[in-house]
Design a protein around this motif. Structure first.
Motif, PDB file in Angstrom:
ATOM      1  N   GLU A  77     -13.507 -22.663  29.357  1.00  0.00           N
ATOM      2  CA  GLU A  77     -12.268 -22.364  28.785  1.00  0.00           C
ATOM      3  C   GLU A  77     -11.346 -21.810  29.672  1.00  0.00           C
ATOM      4  O   GLU A  77     -10.093 -21.903  30.021  1.00  0.00           O
ATOM      5  N   THR A  97     -18.423 -27.718  27.189  1.00  0.00           N
ATOM      6  CA  THR A  97     -19.337 -26.797  26.918  1.00  0.00           C
ATOM      7  C   THR A  97     -20.782 -26.977  26.785  1.00  0.00           C
ATOM      8  O   THR A  97     -21.652 -26.622  27.223  1.00  0.00           O
ATOM      9  N   PHE A 128     -13.053 -18.465  22.618  1.00  0.00           N
ATOM     10  CA  PHE A 128     -14.321 -18.602  22.669  1.00  0.00           C
ATOM     11  C   PHE A 128     -15.029 -17.328  23.631  1.00  0.00           C
ATOM     12  O   PHE A 128     -16.138 -16.910  23.571  1.00  0.00           O
ATOM     13  N   SER A 179      -9.491 -24.529  23.708  1.00  0.00           N
ATOM     14  CA  SER A 179     -11.055 -24.308  24.281  1.00  0.00           C
ATOM     15  C   SER A 179     -11.269 -25.273  25.434  1.00  0.00           C
ATOM     16  O   SER A 179     -10.261 -25.951  25.927  1.00  0.00           O
ATOM     17  N   ALA A 180     -12.490 -25.602  25.555  1.00  0.00           N
ATOM     18  CA  ALA A 180     -12.984 -26.170  26.831  1.00  0.00           C
ATOM     19  C   ALA A 180     -12.643 -27.869  26.564  1.00  0.00           C
ATOM     20  O   ALA A 180     -12.446 -28.137  25.704  1.00  0.00           O
ATOM     21  N   ARG A 232     -20.623 -20.567  19.380  1.00  0.00           N
ATOM     22  CA  ARG A 232     -20.019 -22.194  19.348  1.00  0.00           C
ATOM     23  C   ARG A 232     -18.926 -22.515  18.590  1.00  0.00           C
ATOM     24  O   ARG A 232     -18.909 -21.896  17.122  1.00  0.00           O
ATOM     25  N   GLU A 233     -18.004 -23.167  18.848  1.00  0.00           N
ATOM     26  CA  GLU A 233     -16.920 -23.476  17.870  1.00  0.00           C
ATOM     27  C   GLU A 233     -16.065 -22.317  17.773  1.00  0.00           C
ATOM     28  O   GLU A 233     -15.079 -22.325  16.770  1.00  0.00           O
ATOM     29  N   GLY A 234     -16.194 -21.178  18.610  1.00  0.00           N
ATOM     30  CA  GLY A 234     -15.550 -19.890  18.234  1.00  0.00           C
ATOM     31  C   GLY A 234     -14.111 -19.850  18.469  1.00  0.00           C
ATOM     32  O   GLY A 234     -13.454 -18.684  18.313  1.00  0.00           O
ATOM     33  N   SER A 235     -13.425 -20.823  18.958  1.00  0.00           N
ATOM     34  CA  SER A 235     -11.982 -20.767  19.371  1.00  0.00           C
ATOM     35  C   SER A 235     -11.202 -20.699  18.135  1.00  0.00           C
ATOM     36  O   SER A 235     -10.186 -19.984  18.481  1.00  0.00           O
TER      37      SER A 235
HETATM   38  N1  ASP Z   1     -15.650 -24.695  23.709  1.00  0.00           N
HETATM   39  C1  ASP Z   1     -16.438 -23.890  22.567  1.00  0.00           C
HETATM   40  C2  ASP Z   1     -17.296 -24.881  22.116  1.00  0.00           C
HETATM   41  O1  ASP Z   1     -17.162 -26.085  22.294  1.00  0.00           O
HETATM   42  C3  ASP Z   1     -15.762 -23.233  21.773  1.00  0.00           C
HETATM   43  C4  ASP Z   1     -14.733 -24.036  20.808  1.00  0.00           C
HETATM   44  O2  ASP Z   1     -14.650 -25.280  21.153  1.00  0.00           O
HETATM   45  O3  ASP Z   1     -14.145 -23.480  19.952  1.00  0.00           O
HETATM   46  O4  ASP Z   1     -18.307 -24.274  21.348  1.00  0.00           O
END
Ligand code: ASP
Ligand code: MG
Length: 421
Positions: free
Chosen positions: A122, A43, A188, A37-38, A202-205
């Protein structure tokens, strides 16, 4: 084939990125699909770019984007020790595309622009990590996941088209493993059939990695985090938490349902469907045992699991004419909640009233009260917490609620939930 996922925290410093390299190197006999992810808080920064762009605060948006660019250029230069590398050409292309987007007039929806801008994080992180690994002898191929993950156009929470994505995994991802045993892809993000970028929430990785694991029939997925593994409670809130060595998919789904922020809730299903175990391990010390999540986990020694949701509101809805709250009224009430997109965390009904606990979102609550006002009297209580304990023991409950007022309580064999002040 194994699928790994590294989140923003694991790329926060140069030293951590190097550590990720060491971890990957220690799996040299395996084929790895690595989802990244980023970096750090990128993000969040890109969200601000999108917001300012949409509010037509062009200069602020451009400045914020410039900061993100500079940060990534610095990281890239520090890792590679030079500016003379193809990577910088690739990064420049990403920047140019983003700058073009910012040059447009925002004629489409905010969610659309959000997705065109925010997914940049990403693309940058994977390009940098991939180039750095190749320089240090960790031979890998960089994949633009937007050529593989096909979704609908539900921007910011796009849904995977499993059939098309499976076909593209077979045609475009599997052959890459003929040239290298490591493929690096973004979490993501994905793309519609119109080639518009999308994000998966969000947090989709974690979920992206699970999609790959499912479609590649991986033997396992590992999420590398900065913590030891899954804990029985949030260590930032509760002292004396313990690590959970083994836990079932079902139990993790329950934890997520009650509000534990452990793993992105969409992650479990693709893995459970194919019976692929999910490991949660610590990238700071890979020797720590971590947690394994699988169907037939031995849960005999599972500790009580505590989930605390803060900033809750208890709303009590009473019929104006003292009529009983019967099924038809309840169904009216639920319809209004549904229309206002408000999730109910806990409910209880009595003769002439219906109480429910929801997250405190003042704008939504105002709309809700307006909508309910005609038929009902509303009262509410703010500043509450919703405490859920699975596999509870009475001593523990006393300890957790000591000195606090319990406004509402529900118990089953396995779970107790309390709204507390
Ligand atoms: N970079 C994205 C976020 O912070 C996806 C992830 O971290 O999973 O939401
Ligand atoms: Mg992140």
């Amino acid at each position: 084939m194994k699928v790994f996922k590294f989140g923003g925290a694991s790329l926060e410093t140069i030293e951590r990125i190097q550590r990720v390299g060491q971890i990957i190197q220690s799996y040299s006999g395996d084929q790895l699909l690595v989802v990244i992810s980023a970096m750090g808080k990128t993000t969040n920064e890109l969200e601000k770019v999108a917001q300012n762009f949409f509010m037509r605060k062009r200069e602020i948006a451009a400045q914020l984007l410039y900061n993100v660019e500079q940060y990534h250029l610095q990281v890239a230069e520090q890792l590679l020790g030079t500016k003379e590398h193809n990577l910088f050409v690739q990064l420049q292309q990403f920047f140019t595309e983003a700058e073009w987007t910012l040059g447009e007039k925002p004629l489409r929806t905010y969610d659309y622009y959000y997705d065109q801008i925010v997914g940049l994080g990403e693309l940058l992180s994977t390009a940098i990590v991939s180039a750095y690994f190749n320089e240090t002898g960790i031979t890998n191929v960089w994949l633009d996941v937007r050529d593989v993950f096909r979704t609908d156009d539900n921007f910011r929470d796009a849904n995977i088209d499993w059939e098309v994505t499976q076909r593209q995994v077979n045609e475009k991802v599997l052959p890459l493993f003929n040239t290298a045993s490591i493929v690096i892809a973004q979490g993501f993000i994905g793309s519609t059939d119109q080639n518009e970028s999308v994000t998966l929430g969000r947090e989709g990785s974690d979920f992206s990695a699970a999609v790959f694991a499912n479609l590649l029939n991986a033997e396992s997925q590992t999420i590398w985090k900065d913590v030891e593994g899954l804990k029985n409670a949030d260590p930032k809130i509760f002292p004396n938490t313990v690590n959970i060595p083994e836990i079932s998919f079902g139990e993790v789904i329950e934890m997520a349902y009650y509000g534990a922020q452990v793993i992105h809730p969409k992650t479990i299903k693709p893995l459970q469907n194919k019976q692929i175990p999910l490991y949660v391990k610590c990238f700071l010390d890979k020797e720590l045992p971590g947690t394994v999540i699988r169907e037939d986990a031995d849960q005999r020694s599972l500790p009580p699991i505590i989930v605390l949701k803060r900033n809750q509101v208890l709303i009590t809805i009473t019929s104006r004419d003292f009529a009983f709250i019967t099924e038809d009224k309840i169904s009216d009430i639920y319809e209004i909640f549904h229309a206002k997109k408000i999730k109910i965390n806990l409910t209880q009904n009595a003769a002439i009233s219906f109480s429910c606990c929801i997250d405190n979102n003042p704008e939504k609550i105002e709309l809700l009260i307006k909508a309910l006002h005609q038929g009902f009297k509303i009262s509410y209580n703010e500043g509450l917490e919703l405490l859920t304990v699975r596999h509870y023991r009475n001593g523990l409950l006393d300890e957790l609620t000591k000195g606090r007022k319990i406004l509402l309580e529900q118990r089953s064999d396995s779970t107790v939930q309390m709204v507390v002040k």
